[in-house]
Write an enzyme that holds these catalytic residues in place. Structure first.
Site, PDB file in Angstrom:
ATOM      1  N   HIS A 122       1.073  -0.789   0.006  1.00 22.30           N
ATOM      2  CA  HIS A 122       0.016   0.225  -0.154  1.00 22.30           C
ATOM      3  C   HIS A 122       1.229   0.731  -0.016  1.00 22.30           C
ATOM      4  O   HIS A 122       1.843   1.477   0.836  1.00 22.30           O
ATOM      5  CB  HIS A 122      -0.859   0.097   1.376  1.00 22.30           C
ATOM      6  CG  HIS A 122      -1.884   1.187   1.522  1.00 22.30           C
ATOM      7  ND1 HIS A 122      -1.215   2.097   2.285  1.00 22.30           N
ATOM      8  CD2 HIS A 122      -3.558   0.471   1.518  1.00 22.30           C
ATOM      9  CE1 HIS A 122      -3.275   2.911   1.533  1.00 22.30           C
ATOM     10  NE2 HIS A 122      -3.855   2.145   1.641  1.00 22.30           N
ATOM     11  N   ASP A 199       3.157  -4.471   8.139  1.00 30.21           N
ATOM     12  CA  ASP A 199       2.122  -3.283   7.784  1.00 30.21           C
ATOM     13  C   ASP A 199       0.491  -4.406   8.111  1.00 30.21           C
ATOM     14  O   ASP A 199       0.488  -5.847   7.414  1.00 30.21           O
ATOM     15  CB  ASP A 199       1.581  -2.976   6.788  1.00 30.21           C
ATOM     16  CG  ASP A 199       0.183  -2.852   6.118  1.00 30.21           C
ATOM     17  OD1 ASP A 199      -0.251  -2.191   7.139  1.00 30.21           O
ATOM     18  OD2 ASP A 199       0.028  -1.805   5.074  1.00 30.21           O
ATOM     19  N   GLN A 202      -4.545  -5.352   7.024  1.00 31.26           N
ATOM     20  CA  GLN A 202      -5.244  -6.076   6.162  1.00 31.26           C
ATOM     21  C   GLN A 202      -5.821  -7.096   7.381  1.00 31.26           C
ATOM     22  O   GLN A 202      -6.410  -8.172   7.335  1.00 31.26           O
ATOM     23  CB  GLN A 202      -5.757  -6.382   5.058  1.00 31.26           C
ATOM     24  CG  GLN A 202      -5.469  -5.150   4.341  1.00 31.26           C
ATOM     25  CD  GLN A 202      -6.804  -4.556   4.399  1.00 31.26           C
ATOM     26  OE1 GLN A 202      -8.051  -5.039   5.097  1.00 31.26           O
ATOM     27  NE2 GLN A 202      -7.119  -3.371   3.750  1.00 31.26           N
ATOM     28  N   LYS A 225     -10.650  -0.915  11.035  1.00 32.99           N
ATOM     29  CA  LYS A 225     -10.876  -1.990  10.217  1.00 32.99           C
ATOM     30  C   LYS A 225     -11.184  -3.386  10.654  1.00 32.99           C
ATOM     31  O   LYS A 225     -11.640  -4.394  10.271  1.00 32.99           O
ATOM     32  CB  LYS A 225      -9.421  -2.252   9.458  1.00 32.99           C
ATOM     33  CG  LYS A 225      -9.377  -1.457   8.010  1.00 32.99           C
ATOM     34  CD  LYS A 225      -8.029  -1.241   7.159  1.00 32.99           C
ATOM     35  CE  LYS A 225      -7.305  -0.546   6.770  1.00 32.99           C
ATOM     36  NZ  LYS A 225      -7.996   0.458   5.379  1.00 32.99           N
ATOM     37  N   CYS A 363      -4.974   2.402  -3.506  1.00 29.91           N
ATOM     38  CA  CYS A 363      -3.800   2.636  -3.251  1.00 29.91           C
ATOM     39  C   CYS A 363      -2.246   2.190  -3.564  1.00 29.91           C
ATOM     40  O   CYS A 363      -1.598   1.806  -1.871  1.00 29.91           O
ATOM     41  CB  CYS A 363      -3.418   3.436  -1.228  1.00 29.91           C
ATOM     42  SG  CYS A 363      -5.324   4.718  -0.618  1.00 29.91           S
TER      43      CYS A 363
HETATM   44  N1  C6P Z   1      -6.860   0.447   2.939  1.00 26.04           N
HETATM   45  C1  C6P Z   1      -8.360  -0.227   1.064  1.00 26.04           C
HETATM   46  O1  C6P Z   1      -9.619   0.092   0.884  1.00 26.04           O
HETATM   47  P1  C6P Z   1      -5.008   3.708   7.148  1.00 26.04           P
HETATM   48  O2  C6P Z   1      -6.013   4.479   5.993  1.00 26.04           O
HETATM   49  O3  C6P Z   1      -4.384   4.521   7.778  1.00 26.04           O
HETATM   50  O4  C6P Z   1      -6.097   2.934   8.126  1.00 26.04           O
HETATM   51  O5  C6P Z   1      -4.918   2.172   6.530  1.00 26.04           O
HETATM   52  C2  C6P Z   1      -3.712   2.139   5.442  1.00 26.04           C
HETATM   53  C3  C6P Z   1      -3.522   1.098   4.899  1.00 26.04           C
HETATM   54  C4  C6P Z   1      -1.806   0.437   4.637  1.00 26.04           C
HETATM   55  N2  C6P Z   1      -1.995  -1.195   4.308  1.00 26.04           N
HETATM   56  C5  C6P Z   1      -2.731  -1.556   4.363  1.00 26.04           C
HETATM   57  C6  C6P Z   1      -2.576  -2.615   3.588  1.00 26.04           C
HETATM   58  C7  C6P Z   1      -4.467  -1.019   3.722  1.00 26.04           C
HETATM   59  O6  C6P Z   1      -5.012  -2.016   3.241  1.00 26.04           O
HETATM   60  C8  C6P Z   1      -4.657   0.217   4.074  1.00 26.04           C
HETATM   61  C9  C6P Z   1      -5.957   0.704   4.362  1.00 26.04           C
HETATM   62  C10 C6P Z   1      -7.263   0.541   2.714  1.00 26.04           C
HETATM   63  O7  C6P Z   1      -7.918  -1.118   1.066  1.00 26.04           O
HETATM   64  C11 C6P Z   1      -7.547   2.325   2.022  1.00 26.04           C
HETATM   65  S1  C6P Z   1      -7.153   2.743   0.629  1.00 26.04           S
END
Ligand code: C6P
Length: 407
Positions: A122, A199, A202, A225, A363
């Site tokens: 991401h 990270d 997910q 999430k 992203c």
């Molecule tokens: N992915 C998706 O629709 P935040 O926004 O900081 O809570 O998470 C960012 C982020 C970082 N790593 C991974 C693997 C992610 O999937 C995400 C967030 C969302 O896939 C929004 S782009």
């Protein structure tokens, strides 16, 4: 033990009609819905116990502080963190990774060293490292992928030599659903003396995560999430590493003593929690962790795996439709494209049927280039979804194909 139907009843938003149709929410990888238990925790705290933390000597200040610190303990237990002192509340995964890049990367990664990433990251786990590499003169290396969207282990391990300062990768891909072999990758990186950031955005919502067993140096995830609110997330860091790092943001509770021309820092985790934290959000993120624990993370994992497997199989049967990522062992999502139809059009037509999916680059633009597409459609699942939601999805996709391919 609650049935899946009883669990579904805990989510008031699922009673909302979208375009006159029952909501089929298949966008939990972007953000999950909230059960009434989490909503009540947020409101109850604000109605009965709200005050700033670590400041007031008054009764409410003390009860808010004890709730906030209890939330830290609950969330630390949820991911089996070796110690709650390494658990820093941030605004989310993105901020957690930026914290590490700024406070660890800029200080400890040196000119000529390498940062190893994967092409499935991401942007939140790519751009901060691009900036570190540029600032300190480090090299970025990318762990190659195989055609099915899994990492090529043999090629990747060859990248790990003594010049590698850091390995940063996602536990589960938000596009491909690939579940990376985290434990083995961490072990390989540690053998060459590199630090590891995972990270977990997910992964933590969907599977049991044991930070003690994984042994990562840094692990990041988000509250929103995993049934919690927005504006709250976690960076877990190994205490001895966090102790050596400089603060990320300054002001508030992160100080020990301040003079006109310099200051000293509080102990961890407070050193990294500048300003008034997201107090009610932390408290209700803990409520989300308790809710998931009550269901059982093994059971949550099985449910997500089952839905992902079924979605993969059912979508693969549709003519002109490509599902991306590995066919076996995948996260609770299915990303796809239909020949000749833009994913935004798929999402718009499905929305008319009350089905919420995400379309776009998610992203992960470098990964889109690797797949050879500009965008994809993605259906993602959670504990409130069932096989009948996949039936509705498949039916809606068939209708979409008829409408748009004829047009
Ligand atoms: N992915 C998706 O629709 P935040 O926004 O900081 O809570 O998470 C960012 C982020 C970082 N790593 C991974 C693997 C992610 O999937 C995400 C967030 C969302 O896939 C929004 S782009």
């Amino acid at each position: 033990m609650k049935s899946w139907e009883e669990i579904r009843q805990d989510f008031p938003i699922l009673n909302v009609k979208i375009n006159g149709k029952p909501l089929i929410y298949l966008d939990s990888a972007a953000s999950s819905q909230k059960p009434v238990q989490v909503l009540q925790s947020y409101c109850g705290f604000c109605e009965q116990r709200y005050a700033n933390v670590h400041r007031g000597i008054h009764t409410l200040g003390e009860s808010a502080t004890s709730d906030y610190e209890a939330a830290r303990e609950t969330v630390a237990k949820f991911v089996h963190a070796p110690t709650k002192d390494g658990l820093i509340f941030t605004r989310g995964t993105t901020e957690s990774i930026n914290l590490v890049a700024r406070s660890y990367g800029h200080k400890f990664i040196k000119h000529g060293q390498a940062i190893v990433l994967t092409p499935m990251e991401h942007h939140a786990n790519l751009i901060p490292w691009q900036l570190v590499a540029k600032a300190v003169g480090a090299e970025l290396r990318f762990w190659p992928m195989q055609e099915d969207g899994t990492l090529d282990f043999e090629k990747g391990r060859k990248l790990l030599d003594n010049s590698v300062a850091m390995l940063c990768f996602t536990h589960i891909s938000n596009v491909l659903g690939t579940v990376n072999p985290v434990r083995e990758m961490i072990e390989l990186a540690h053998q060459v003396g590199a630090k590891v950031l995972v990270d977990g955005a997910q992964a933590v919502p969907h599977m049991p995560v044991d930070l003690t067993e994984l042994d990562a140096d840094f692990y990041a995830f988000s509250g929103h999430k995993m049934l919690g609110p927005t504006g709250i997330g976690v960076l877990w860091g190994r205490p001895e590493v966090l102790n050596d790092m400089d603060p990320f943001l300054t002001g508030g509770e992160m100080i020990r003593e301040v003079w006109l021309d310099h200051a000293t820092w509080n102990e961890i985790p407070y050193k990294f929690e500048a300003g008034t934290p997201a107090i009610a959000e932390a408290v209700s993120m803990a409520a989300a962790a308790r809710y998931l624990t009550e269901i059982g993370m093994e059971r949550v994992h099985e449910h997500g795996r089952g839905l992902a497997k079924q979605a993969y199989a059912r979508l693969s049967e549709i003519e002109d439709l490509t599902v991306y990522g590995p066919s076996e062992e995948r996260g609770a999502l299915a990303t796809f494209n239909i020949e000749g139809i833009h994913p935004h059009d798929i999402a718009a037509i499905l929305d008319g049927d009350g089905v919420a999916i995400r379309a776009g680059h998610h992203c992960a633009q470098p990964l889109m280039r690797w797949l050879g597409v500009a965008a994809t459609a993605r259906a993602s699942f959670y504990i409130y979804n069932s096989e009948s939601d996949i039936d509705v999805l498949v039916e809606a996709i068939r209708t979409t194909k008829k409408v748009l391919q004829h047009a």
